[in-house]
Write an enzyme that holds these catalytic residues in place. Sequence first.
Site: not given
Length: 247
Positions: A154-156
């Site tokens: 999700a962050y990437a």
Amino acid sequence: MSTTPEQRVAIVTGGSRGIGRAVAERLAADGQTVAVVYAGNKTEADNTVAAIREAGGRAAAYQADVADEQAVAAVFDSVIAEFGGVDVVVNSAGMMALAPLASFDLDVLDRLHRTNIRGTFVVNQQAARHVRPGGAIINMSTSVTKLGLPTYAAYAASKGAVDAISLVLAKELRGRDITVNAVAPGPTATALFLDGKDEDTIDTMAKMNPLERLGTPEDIAEVISLVAGRGRWINGQTVYVNGGMVA
């Protein structure tokens, strides 16, 4: 508080702590007036402003949720009214949440994307409208987009959007003498990175680069100082700042 006509003015979102604070202090040391934008921690923002002023710099704090277009527009209007213009915008505000994709909470995903994607878009929209010729727009990405570490999907993904926004905006600002870049740190010793990780995990990640240490906020601020100032030939790039972990 006033500035000379020659003095550059920088807006740093997420400027109350971590990498954002290091960037705010470094740009102030470079001679720029700094607007420290914070989401909710007024005490930390005031501490950052006080540290800059004690070192002889100029700074002021402003509150805004970076995903709120009206709040961000109000910050730009206030900074322009007080200091005469905007030359550098560093969007360091961000959120990190880690979990395997299969079990990731979609409400958390929405909040993460609201800050990291919508927030970047909103801040860049105002920057594109107001930054003066000779200025720079810098967004915070991550080296995890290339590392592909488990639990970082999700962050990437949100930071991959930051890279895309930065490249496209650099091309859209053709002819205006404004650079747009993303800076992509590797593991850096900030609360955002360290929270929730045990010592073994931190040590393993520190040794993933050839220098065998975590980055410091000052390491990242050094590169942002270059891109925000004399590094005018760096444009439309994602600059990886990770000690050689990935190129």
